[in-house]
Write a protein that holds these residues in place. Structure first.
Motif, short mmCIF file in Angstrom:
data_model
loop_
_atom_site.label_atom_id
_atom_site.label_comp_id
_atom_site.label_asym_id
_atom_site.label_seq_id
_atom_site.Cartn_x
_atom_site.Cartn_y
_atom_site.Cartn_z
N ASP A 194 0.81 -1.20 0.00
CA ASP A 194 0.00 0.00 0.00
C ASP A 194 0.85 1.26 0.00
N ARG A 195 2.07 1.19 0.54
CA ARG A 195 2.87 2.39 0.69
C ARG A 195 4.12 2.39 -0.15
N LYS A 196 4.66 1.23 -0.46
CA LYS A 196 5.98 1.17 -1.05
C LYS A 196 6.00 0.55 -2.44
N LYS A 197 4.87 0.25 -3.03
CA LYS A 197 4.91 -0.49 -4.27
C LYS A 197 5.54 0.30 -5.42
N MET A 198 5.58 1.62 -5.29
CA MET A 198 6.18 2.42 -6.35
C MET A 198 7.58 2.90 -6.00
N LEU A 199 8.10 2.47 -4.84
CA LEU A 199 9.45 2.86 -4.45
C LEU A 199 10.43 1.77 -4.87
N ILE A 200 11.36 2.10 -5.72
CA ILE A 200 12.27 1.11 -6.30
C ILE A 200 13.66 1.28 -5.69
N PRO A 201 14.14 0.28 -4.92
CA PRO A 201 15.47 0.41 -4.35
C PRO A 201 16.57 0.19 -5.38
N VAL A 202 17.55 1.08 -5.40
CA VAL A 202 18.73 0.93 -6.25
C VAL A 202 19.92 0.80 -5.31
N VAL A 203 20.62 -0.33 -5.41
CA VAL A 203 21.67 -0.65 -4.45
C VAL A 203 23.04 -0.35 -5.03
N GLN A 204 23.83 0.43 -4.31
CA GLN A 204 25.21 0.66 -4.69
C GLN A 204 26.08 0.02 -3.61
N VAL A 205 26.83 -0.99 -4.01
CA VAL A 205 27.60 -1.77 -3.05
C VAL A 205 29.07 -1.41 -3.14
N ASN A 206 29.68 -1.15 -2.00
CA ASN A 206 31.08 -0.70 -1.97
C ASN A 206 32.06 -1.78 -2.43
N PRO A 207 32.01 -3.01 -1.88
CA PRO A 207 32.98 -4.01 -2.33
C PRO A 207 32.66 -4.53 -3.72
N THR A 208 33.64 -5.15 -4.34
CA THR A 208 33.46 -5.72 -5.67
C THR A 208 33.08 -7.19 -5.54
N PHE A 209 31.98 -7.57 -6.20
CA PHE A 209 31.55 -8.96 -6.20
C PHE A 209 32.27 -9.71 -7.32
N THR A 210 32.52 -10.98 -7.08
CA THR A 210 33.14 -11.82 -8.10
C THR A 210 32.09 -12.49 -8.99
N GLY A 211 30.87 -12.57 -8.49
CA GLY A 211 29.83 -13.30 -9.20
C GLY A 211 29.75 -14.75 -8.78
N ASP A 212 30.69 -15.18 -7.92
CA ASP A 212 30.70 -16.54 -7.39
C ASP A 212 30.11 -16.49 -5.98
N TRP A 213 28.98 -17.16 -5.78
CA TRP A 213 28.29 -17.07 -4.49
C TRP A 213 29.17 -17.52 -3.33
N LYS A 214 29.95 -18.56 -3.52
CA LYS A 214 30.80 -19.05 -2.43
C LYS A 214 31.80 -17.98 -1.99
N ALA A 215 32.30 -17.22 -2.96
CA ALA A 215 33.27 -16.17 -2.63
C ALA A 215 32.58 -14.91 -2.11
N ASP A 216 31.35 -14.65 -2.56
CA ASP A 216 30.66 -13.40 -2.22
C ASP A 216 29.74 -13.51 -1.02
N LYS A 217 29.53 -14.72 -0.55
CA LYS A 217 28.57 -14.93 0.53
C LYS A 217 28.89 -14.09 1.75
N HIS A 218 30.16 -13.99 2.12
CA HIS A 218 30.53 -13.26 3.33
C HIS A 218 30.24 -11.77 3.19
#
Length: 281
Positions: free
Chosen positions: A37-61
């Motif tokens: 009812d309140r947030k359906k039009m609010l779109i979160p855009v995430v800017q992440v400081n560290p660099t992800f590798t794309g490998d879940w095992k490496a990025d999980k932490h």
């Protein structure tokens, strides 16, 4: 330490987050149906400081560090959304990808702890930017810490949060069926049955938590989780359920065993059904 920044965009058809070396790709945020009812039009855009590798095992932490970073009561819901979005994106196509509606690992903790904390932050802390909450993974005797910096009488006496949800094997079995069948037809007054079952689960949960020693000023949050599955009833009118009255009666029945908590709350994502506050001299 991993950090993330959340902004809001309106009137966009899809949500997106940008991930380190994957920053040429849009990251869809899975629709959870929360606070529509309140947030359906609010779109979160995430800017992440560290660099992800794309490998879940490496990025999980990194995702775990983000999940455990401080959030305000005002941003708690978006915080849980961000963690869920990163998890969905980084586990896509891997054995760790969630098999919805089944939940396990980090995704279960997001749904069983982070989102319930977000609902509580909205209902009790009024989404205040002066209340800082920090979720903690692990086996410590609390799920989150609270720093309430609101001045005067608005300040609460809660320093820790312990979260539990009213679920048992029947809920797991139902989710397993839904994962295979998508839609399930059940005859009879299922709402009444589930309501009575949740009341019994509340008593069991209170007894279990009462036997554990928690830090001073710990509030026990009991999330009822009845909105987890969308239900439709057809045919005759079934009996109305009195969640507030029954949950309050169970809480009153158990109050002598709950003195280890500063307060106990039973609530859904929409409202606090009842609460018990301990008066400590």
């Amino acid at each position: 330490m991993a950090t993330c920044h959340v902004t809001q965009r309106r009137n966009r058809p899809e949500a997106a987050a940008r991930l380190g070396p994957l920053n040429d790709q849009l990251l869809p945020v899975q629709s959870t149906g929360q606070f529509e009812d309140r947030k359906k039009m609010l779109i979160p855009v995430v800017q992440v400081n560290p660099t992800f590798t794309g490998d879940w095992k490496a990025d999980k932490h990194i995702v775990k560090e983000i999940a455990e970073s401080p959030m305000t009561a005002q941003t708690a819901y978006e915080h849980a959304q961000v963690v869920m979005t990163l998890f969905n994106r980084l586990t896509y196509g891997t054995p760790s990808a969630p098999d919805y509606p089944m939940r396990s690992g980090l995704v279960r903790k997001v749904y069983d702890e982070l989102f319930p904390i977000a609902y509580f932050a909205k209902l009790y802390f009024s989404e205040s930017s002066e209340v800082v909450i920090c979720w903690h993974d692990g086996n410590q005797q609390f799920d989150a810490t609270v720093k309430d910096e609101r001045p005067g009488p608005g300040e609460s006496r809660i320093n820790y949060l312990e979260v539990t949800t009213l679920q048992n094997g029947e809920d797991a079995h139902l989710l397993s069926r839904m994962a295979k069948e998508n839609t399930i037809c059940i005859e009879g007054d299922q709402d009444q049955f589930n309501y009575l079952r949740k009341v019994d689960l509340l008593k069991v949960a209170l007894k279990k938590k009462a036997a554990i020693k928690y830090p001073p000023q710990t509030a026990l949050l009991v999330y009822t989780d009845e909105d987890r599955i969308q239900r439709f009833s057809f045919g005759k009118d079934f009996r109305k359920v009195d969640r507030k009255g029954s949950f309050a009666a169970a809480l009153e029945e158990m109050q002598d065993f709950l003195t280890g908590f500063s307060a106990v709350f039973v609530y859904s994502k929409h409202e606090i059904y009842c609460s018990l506050t301990m008066h400590i001299e």
